[in-house]
Design a protein around this motif. Structure first.
Motif, PDB file in Angstrom:
ATOM      1  N   ARG A 222       0.814  -1.213   0.000  1.00 28.20           N
ATOM      2  CA  ARG A 222       0.000   0.000   0.000  1.00 28.20           C
ATOM      3  C   ARG A 222       0.850   1.267   0.000  1.00 28.20           C
ATOM      4  O   ARG A 222       1.726   1.463   0.832  1.00 28.20           O
ATOM      5  N   ASN A 223       0.555   2.102  -0.984  1.00 32.75           N
ATOM      6  CA  ASN A 223       1.283   3.367  -1.143  1.00 32.75           C
ATOM      7  C   ASN A 223       0.330   4.367  -1.799  1.00 32.75           C
ATOM      8  O   ASN A 223       0.399   4.616  -3.001  1.00 32.75           O
ATOM      9  N   PRO A 224      -0.603   4.966  -1.020  1.00 36.31           N
ATOM     10  CA  PRO A 224      -1.604   5.870  -1.585  1.00 36.31           C
ATOM     11  C   PRO A 224      -1.037   7.012  -2.430  1.00 36.31           C
ATOM     12  O   PRO A 224      -1.594   7.304  -3.495  1.00 36.31           O
ATOM     13  N   PRO A 225       0.060   7.679  -2.013  1.00 33.01           N
ATOM     14  CA  PRO A 225       0.595   8.760  -2.860  1.00 33.01           C
ATOM     15  C   PRO A 225       1.012   8.278  -4.249  1.00 33.01           C
ATOM     16  O   PRO A 225       0.740   8.950  -5.257  1.00 33.01           O
ATOM     17  N   LEU A 226       1.666   7.097  -4.321  1.00 39.21           N
ATOM     18  CA  LEU A 226       2.066   6.556  -5.616  1.00 39.21           C
ATOM     19  C   LEU A 226       0.834   6.148  -6.419  1.00 39.21           C
ATOM     20  O   LEU A 226       0.785   6.337  -7.639  1.00 39.21           O
ATOM     21  N   TYR A 227      -0.164   5.596  -5.722  1.00 33.99           N
ATOM     22  CA  TYR A 227      -1.412   5.208  -6.386  1.00 33.99           C
ATOM     23  C   TYR A 227      -2.072   6.424  -7.022  1.00 33.99           C
ATOM     24  O   TYR A 227      -2.519   6.372  -8.176  1.00 33.99           O
ATOM     25  N   ILE A 228      -2.139   7.514  -6.280  1.00 37.80           N
ATOM     26  CA  ILE A 228      -2.737   8.746  -6.793  1.00 37.80           C
ATOM     27  C   ILE A 228      -1.991   9.233  -8.026  1.00 37.80           C
ATOM     28  O   ILE A 228      -2.595   9.644  -9.022  1.00 37.80           O
ATOM     29  N   LYS A 229      -0.674   9.153  -7.980  1.00 38.02           N
ATOM     30  CA  LYS A 229       0.151   9.596  -9.112  1.00 38.02           C
ATOM     31  C   LYS A 229      -0.114   8.754 -10.360  1.00 38.02           C
ATOM     32  O   LYS A 229      -0.310   9.296 -11.464  1.00 38.02           O
TER      33      LYS A 229
ATOM     34  N   SER B 217      -9.028  17.144  -0.015  1.00 33.91           N
ATOM     35  CA  SER B 217      -8.606  16.781  -1.374  1.00 33.91           C
ATOM     36  C   SER B 217      -9.532  15.721  -1.968  1.00 33.91           C
ATOM     37  O   SER B 217      -9.838  15.747  -3.165  1.00 33.91           O
ATOM     38  N   ALA B 218      -9.982  14.795  -1.117  1.00 34.49           N
ATOM     39  CA  ALA B 218     -10.883  13.741  -1.583  1.00 34.49           C
ATOM     40  C   ALA B 218     -12.192  14.342  -2.093  1.00 34.49           C
ATOM     41  O   ALA B 218     -12.685  13.981  -3.169  1.00 34.49           O
ATOM     42  N   LYS B 219     -12.750  15.287  -1.331  1.00 35.60           N
ATOM     43  CA  LYS B 219     -14.002  15.921  -1.759  1.00 35.60           C
ATOM     44  C   LYS B 219     -13.781  16.765  -3.008  1.00 35.60           C
ATOM     45  O   LYS B 219     -14.657  16.844  -3.874  1.00 35.60           O
ATOM     46  N   GLY B 220     -12.612  17.384  -3.106  1.00 38.14           N
ATOM     47  CA  GLY B 220     -12.299  18.151  -4.303  1.00 38.14           C
ATOM     48  C   GLY B 220     -12.274  17.280  -5.540  1.00 38.14           C
ATOM     49  O   GLY B 220     -12.761  17.680  -6.610  1.00 38.14           O
ATOM     50  N   GLU B 221     -11.730  16.070  -5.400  1.00 39.87           N
ATOM     51  CA  GLU B 221     -11.714  15.130  -6.526  1.00 39.87           C
ATOM     52  C   GLU B 221     -13.130  14.722  -6.922  1.00 39.87           C
ATOM     53  O   GLU B 221     -13.468  14.660  -8.105  1.00 39.87           O
ATOM     54  N   MET B 222     -13.953  14.437  -5.930  1.00 38.94           N
ATOM     55  CA  MET B 222     -15.320  14.031  -6.221  1.00 38.94           C
ATOM     56  C   MET B 222     -16.099  15.148  -6.911  1.00 38.94           C
ATOM     57  O   MET B 222     -16.872  14.904  -7.839  1.00 38.94           O
ATOM     58  N   LEU B 223     -15.886  16.370  -6.479  1.00 37.47           N
ATOM     59  CA  LEU B 223     -16.586  17.509  -7.079  1.00 37.47           C
ATOM     60  C   LEU B 223     -16.126  17.780  -8.504  1.00 37.47           C
ATOM     61  O   LEU B 223     -16.859  18.378  -9.289  1.00 37.47           O
TER      62      LEU B 223
ATOM     63  N   ALA C  82     -10.005   9.830  -5.027  1.00 32.87           N
ATOM     64  CA  ALA C  82     -10.663  10.340  -3.824  1.00 32.87           C
ATOM     65  C   ALA C  82     -10.558   9.328  -2.686  1.00 32.87           C
ATOM     66  O   ALA C  82     -10.326   9.697  -1.526  1.00 32.87           O
ATOM     67  N   CYS C  83     -10.716   8.051  -3.022  1.00 29.50           N
ATOM     68  CA  CYS C  83     -10.598   6.986  -2.018  1.00 29.50           C
ATOM     69  C   CYS C  83      -9.195   6.969  -1.409  1.00 29.50           C
ATOM     70  O   CYS C  83      -9.029   6.807  -0.201  1.00 29.50           O
ATOM     71  N   ALA C  84      -8.184   7.151  -2.249  1.00 29.36           N
ATOM     72  CA  ALA C  84      -6.798   7.158  -1.768  1.00 29.36           C
ATOM     73  C   ALA C  84      -6.551   8.340  -0.836  1.00 29.36           C
ATOM     74  O   ALA C  84      -5.906   8.207   0.214  1.00 29.36           O
ATOM     75  N   TYR C  85      -7.067   9.499  -1.206  1.00 29.69           N
ATOM     76  CA  TYR C  85      -6.927  10.672  -0.330  1.00 29.69           C
ATOM     77  C   TYR C  85      -7.631  10.443   0.999  1.00 29.69           C
ATOM     78  O   TYR C  85      -7.128  10.835   2.061  1.00 29.69           O
ATOM     79  N   SER C  86      -8.799   9.796   0.933  1.00 25.53           N
ATOM     80  CA  SER C  86      -9.549   9.508   2.148  1.00 25.53           C
ATOM     81  C   SER C  86      -8.762   8.587   3.065  1.00 25.53           C
ATOM     82  O   SER C  86      -8.736   8.765   4.288  1.00 25.53           O
ATOM     83  N   MET C  87      -8.087   7.589   2.488  1.00 28.30           N
ATOM     84  CA  MET C  87      -7.272   6.674   3.282  1.00 28.30           C
ATOM     85  C   MET C  87      -6.137   7.406   3.984  1.00 28.30           C
ATOM     86  O   MET C  87      -5.691   7.009   5.056  1.00 28.30           O
ATOM     87  N   MET C  88      -5.668   8.502   3.376  1.00 30.16           N
ATOM     88  CA  MET C  88      -4.590   9.301   3.962  1.00 30.16           C
ATOM     89  C   MET C  88      -5.126  10.319   4.965  1.00 30.16           C
ATOM     90  O   MET C  88      -4.358  11.022   5.616  1.00 30.16           O
ATOM     91  N   GLY C  89      -6.457  10.409   5.077  1.00 31.71           N
ATOM     92  CA  GLY C  89      -7.058  11.377   5.986  1.00 31.71           C
ATOM     93  C   GLY C  89      -7.173  12.772   5.398  1.00 31.71           C
ATOM     94  O   GLY C  89      -7.547  13.716   6.095  1.00 31.71           O
ATOM     95  N   ASP C  90      -6.887  12.907   4.106  1.00 30.36           N
ATOM     96  CA  ASP C  90      -6.966  14.210   3.439  1.00 30.36           C
ATOM     97  C   ASP C  90      -8.354  14.318   2.792  1.00 30.36           C
ATOM     98  O   ASP C  90      -8.522  14.182   1.580  1.00 30.36           O
TER      99      ASP C  90
END
Length: 238
Positions: free
Chosen positions: A76-83, A117-123, A106-114
């Motif tokens: 698991r590496n959410p930042p790399l996944y997002i990239k 940013s997650a809501k920004g992606e969804m919007l 958005a799911c990856a940002y949510s896992m990071m507690g951000d």
């Protein structure tokens, strides 16, 4: 970007075929060749463009599956996944693929507690261009994101507005598990916790695929946190 380049190459290819066919037809004096050539080029370009979209969609799905361990596995590496998912989205043109990428980011940002940013992606997702079940998946993810961030008001609002859609997919082999989770989020939002632990255990046994593991753990963590908060309030009053 890459899918756009493929589309341009496809257009240039058919345009070249049109020119060559026209020259050959004029040279050998084929009667009515201009009409047949036009039909051939139109249908050829249409079906080849459709094939490009279908094949790219298949490639994107395989790519997302390949990257899934960066989000859910031991690697698991959410930042790399997002990239990596961001690259896939940038290279894609179809609204369905881009929406899937956005929800996963958005799911990856949510896992990071951000959650911001997650809501920004969804919007940023153009959900009006989506069709079910992808559209329902978008609303489920959006509602769940609100609940996870502690925004129970907006979580309940989305659930109320999309209640009919959610109910339709209650027994869906994938979305059904997330609909079940939303039921418990709604109960927590209303402080309806009587027997919730046993009900969650039963639902988790039914919807026990690996893709749900992180989501169940988040829900369980929120339930425990809310239970501790209520116990602390009770001790303070006493």
């Amino acid at each position: 970007m890459i899918q756009t380049i493929i589309k341009i190459v496809n257009f240039v290819l058919w345009f070249s075929i049109a020119i060559v066919t026209g020259v050959v037809a004029a040279f050998i004096k084929v009667p009515n060749m201009d009409i047949w050539m036009l039909l051939f080029i139109m249908f050829g370009y249409f079906f080849s463009s459709l094939a490009v979209d279908v094949l790219w969609s298949m490639y994107a799905q395989k790519k997302m599956q390949k990257l899934q361990p960066l989000l859910l596995g031991q690697q698991r590496n959410p930042p790399l996944y997002i990239k990596e998912i961001g690259k896939l989205r940038d290279n894609s043109r179809g609204p369905a693929v881009r929406a899937c990428c956005g929800v996963n980011i958005a799911c990856a940002y949510s896992m990071m507690g951000d959650y911001a940013s997650a809501k920004g992606e969804m919007l940023s997702i153009k959900y009006k261009r989506l069709r079910d079940p992808l559209l329902t998946n978008y609303w489920i993810s959006y509602a769940q994101l609100h609940f996870e961030s502690g925004d129970y008001y907006n979580g309940m609002r989305v659930c109320e507005e999309q209640a009919a859609k959610f109910e339709t997919y209650r027994e869906h082999p994938v979305l059904g598990g997330y609909v079940a989770m939303l039921d418990f989020y709604k109960r927590l939002a209303k402080n309806d916790t009587e027997g919730i632990e046993e009900a969650m255990a039963a639902a988790r046994a039914k919807w026990n695929a690996d893709i749900y593991r992180e989501d169940w753990e988040k829900l369980e963590e929120i339930r425990k946190r809310q239970k501790m908060s209520k116990e602390c309030e009770g001790q303070t009053k006493n």
